[in-house]
Design an enzyme around this catalytic site. Sequence first.
Site, mmCIF file in Angstrom:
data_model
loop_
_atom_site.group_PDB
_atom_site.id
_atom_site.type_symbol
_atom_site.label_atom_id
_atom_site.label_comp_id
_atom_site.label_asym_id
_atom_site.label_seq_id
_atom_site.Cartn_x
_atom_site.Cartn_y
_atom_site.Cartn_z
ATOM 1 N N SER A 99 62.004 29.760 48.288
ATOM 2 C CA SER A 99 63.255 29.614 47.540
ATOM 3 C C SER A 99 63.792 28.193 47.559
ATOM 4 O O SER A 99 63.518 27.408 48.468
ATOM 5 C CB SER A 99 64.315 30.560 48.102
ATOM 6 O OG SER A 99 63.958 31.903 47.854
ATOM 7 N N GLN A 118 61.330 33.882 42.750
ATOM 8 C CA GLN A 118 60.145 34.093 43.559
ATOM 9 C C GLN A 118 59.217 35.069 42.834
ATOM 10 O O GLN A 118 59.639 36.166 42.440
ATOM 11 C CB GLN A 118 60.535 34.648 44.917
ATOM 12 C CG GLN A 118 61.332 33.689 45.792
ATOM 13 C CD GLN A 118 60.444 32.621 46.391
ATOM 14 O OE1 GLN A 118 59.831 32.827 47.423
ATOM 15 N NE2 GLN A 118 60.371 31.478 45.737
ATOM 16 N N ASN A 145 61.112 38.425 43.715
ATOM 17 C CA ASN A 145 62.258 38.597 44.609
ATOM 18 C C ASN A 145 63.306 37.525 44.329
ATOM 19 O O ASN A 145 63.752 37.417 43.175
ATOM 20 C CB ASN A 145 61.854 38.726 46.086
ATOM 21 C CG ASN A 145 61.090 37.584 46.680
ATOM 22 O OD1 ASN A 145 59.919 37.367 46.342
ATOM 23 N ND2 ASN A 145 61.702 36.845 47.598
ATOM 24 N N ASP A 146 63.732 36.733 45.282
ATOM 25 C CA ASP A 146 64.949 35.912 45.170
ATOM 26 C C ASP A 146 65.050 35.089 43.879
ATOM 27 O O ASP A 146 64.072 34.455 43.473
ATOM 28 C CB ASP A 146 65.017 34.918 46.326
ATOM 29 C CG ASP A 146 64.883 35.571 47.681
ATOM 30 O OD1 ASP A 146 64.864 36.803 47.755
ATOM 31 O OD2 ASP A 146 64.797 34.828 48.673
ATOM 32 N N GLU A 186 69.431 33.448 55.468
ATOM 33 C CA GLU A 186 68.616 32.954 54.366
ATOM 34 C C GLU A 186 69.494 32.587 53.170
ATOM 35 O O GLU A 186 70.668 32.942 53.100
ATOM 36 C CB GLU A 186 67.589 34.019 53.937
ATOM 37 C CG GLU A 186 66.576 34.369 55.005
ATOM 38 C CD GLU A 186 65.491 35.311 54.514
ATOM 39 O OE1 GLU A 186 64.317 35.026 54.775
ATOM 40 O OE2 GLU A 186 65.835 36.339 53.886
ATOM 41 N N ARG A 225 64.491 26.617 55.753
ATOM 42 C CA ARG A 225 64.188 26.976 54.366
ATOM 43 C C ARG A 225 65.421 27.132 53.480
ATOM 44 O O ARG A 225 66.550 27.033 53.908
ATOM 45 C CB ARG A 225 63.375 28.267 54.327
ATOM 46 C CG ARG A 225 63.997 29.501 54.971
ATOM 47 C CD ARG A 225 63.040 30.677 54.787
ATOM 48 N NE ARG A 225 63.460 31.911 55.420
ATOM 49 C CZ ARG A 225 63.044 32.318 56.616
ATOM 50 N NH1 ARG A 225 62.244 31.561 57.339
ATOM 51 N NH2 ARG A 225 63.451 33.475 57.104
ATOM 52 N N ASP A 226 65.115 27.366 52.195
ATOM 53 C CA ASP A 226 66.052 27.776 51.150
ATOM 54 C C ASP A 226 67.096 26.711 50.809
ATOM 55 O O ASP A 226 68.315 26.955 50.887
ATOM 56 C CB ASP A 226 66.746 29.083 51.539
ATOM 57 C CG ASP A 226 65.766 30.187 51.905
ATOM 58 O OD1 ASP A 226 64.603 30.088 51.502
ATOM 59 O OD2 ASP A 226 66.168 31.133 52.594
#
Length: 500
Positions: A84, A43, A26-27, A203, A148-149
């Site tokens: 992430s 990810q 994913n990301d 996000e 996060r991130d």
Amino acid sequence: MTPTDLPPVRTTRPRVHFAPRSNWMNDPNGLVFHDGLYHLYFQYNPHGVEHANLSWGHATSTDLARWTEHDPAILWDDDAQIFSGSVVVDYGNTSGFGTDERPPLVALYTAAAPGHQAQALAYSTDGGYVWAKYSGNPVLDRGTSDFRDPKVFRYDDGGDGYWVMVAVEAQDRQVLFHRSDDLKTWTFLSSYGPAGPVGGVWECPDMFPLAVDGDDDDVRWVLLISLNPGGIAGGSGTHYVVGDFDGTTFRASVPHPAPTRALLTEGSQSRDELERYGWIDFGPDCYAGVTFDGLSRGERTLIAWMDNWKYAGHIPTDDSEEHRSAMTLPRRLSLTRDEAGVERLRQQPAVALEPRGSTDLSGVAGGVALAEGSGAVRIGVAATFGDAQSVELRIDSTSDDDGVVIRQDRASGRIELVRAGAGMPSGFRGSSSMTLERRDEIRWDLWIDDLNERVSSVELFAQNGERVLTALIPVASPRTYTVTAVGGTLQEARADVAEP
């Protein structure tokens, strides 16, 4: 291991997008340009096609078109999954992990455990292939479950500068800014939000300066915020805000109203309201886009995840498939100011395919077949409407699906993509649209690529890249591409086709 030790990821599917050889992705994470190589971390589940065991996969490219995949870079362990984050080149060796002559690459990422998320650090002294987790992790911990991130960049304050981290408290719809001198100790600066689109958790933020219309004396900052759900096309989407950053606080040029408590709780915003905000993409399948560290301001380049959390775990539907998901085309970003004084983000593909021929569409009534076959294709359509009411591009295959239609309507100035849902999971079937300001013009730059046996992708750049629409489509190969003028004819019309 060096990039020349491995062959390109694949030469069949996809042809102009990155996807791993196998397993879940994913990301995009840690995008960085260093020593002539573009590094793409992402990810990744090293053990299967499910969203689990999240680690950082790794690929490199010299041209953003052909990618070499490497062993996973940062692996999950019993303490945390590797969510992430970002990578910077630590010129000046502020972290102390390398030397002034051989600066380290430093990754800031979210260490995610049940009920707890904090920011952690890893570093590489061999150019980004082998990584060591910092013994002093976590480096920033708020004691919360959805922090996060982190996206980190170097801020020039006119002196030695310092590092700035942009991260989110996802459920609170807040972007948090912190600063550091050594990438290991962080202090709070300010926050932004909640404001604007708040129909889902926030996000994968990013923030960077861009010159307006290429004028280095007129620079603005762009803040990217991905949210899920609550996107303009339903499900996942990415919003952008233009403003100023003084090293401490981000202020939007046009402030968005703060949401009510009820809106934050219910998370429902109408399409009309969402249309007031800036979106990097009006399609359903462009999410978590971030930009490369290490490039000049005029080369700011973004890659996003080409999928949607509404159905990402169910395409393909068969778990025996080799891999899930792909990345968007790399996109070169710029800012322009419209006649009303509003700054708008522009995106252009950062890779190229040269046309192999041109078809004259002027005065044509009915449909004209532009191309047929499988694989990747780039189609450019340029025209004015004449007396036609709309123009359509149909993408049809020999299978039993309903095909895909891309339509631009003259009266409304709206481009719509309608995709079928045969054999696809719930939430996939439907249409996406975006409105153009120059309604008499047709200027499409359309990229289509096979991702696997059941799914292809469409990325449509219009209005000089100010409007972009990305969507997965359930069209098997081979297929045909047909342009039709509806209700009249087109003028000064041509179509160009290019293949890799």
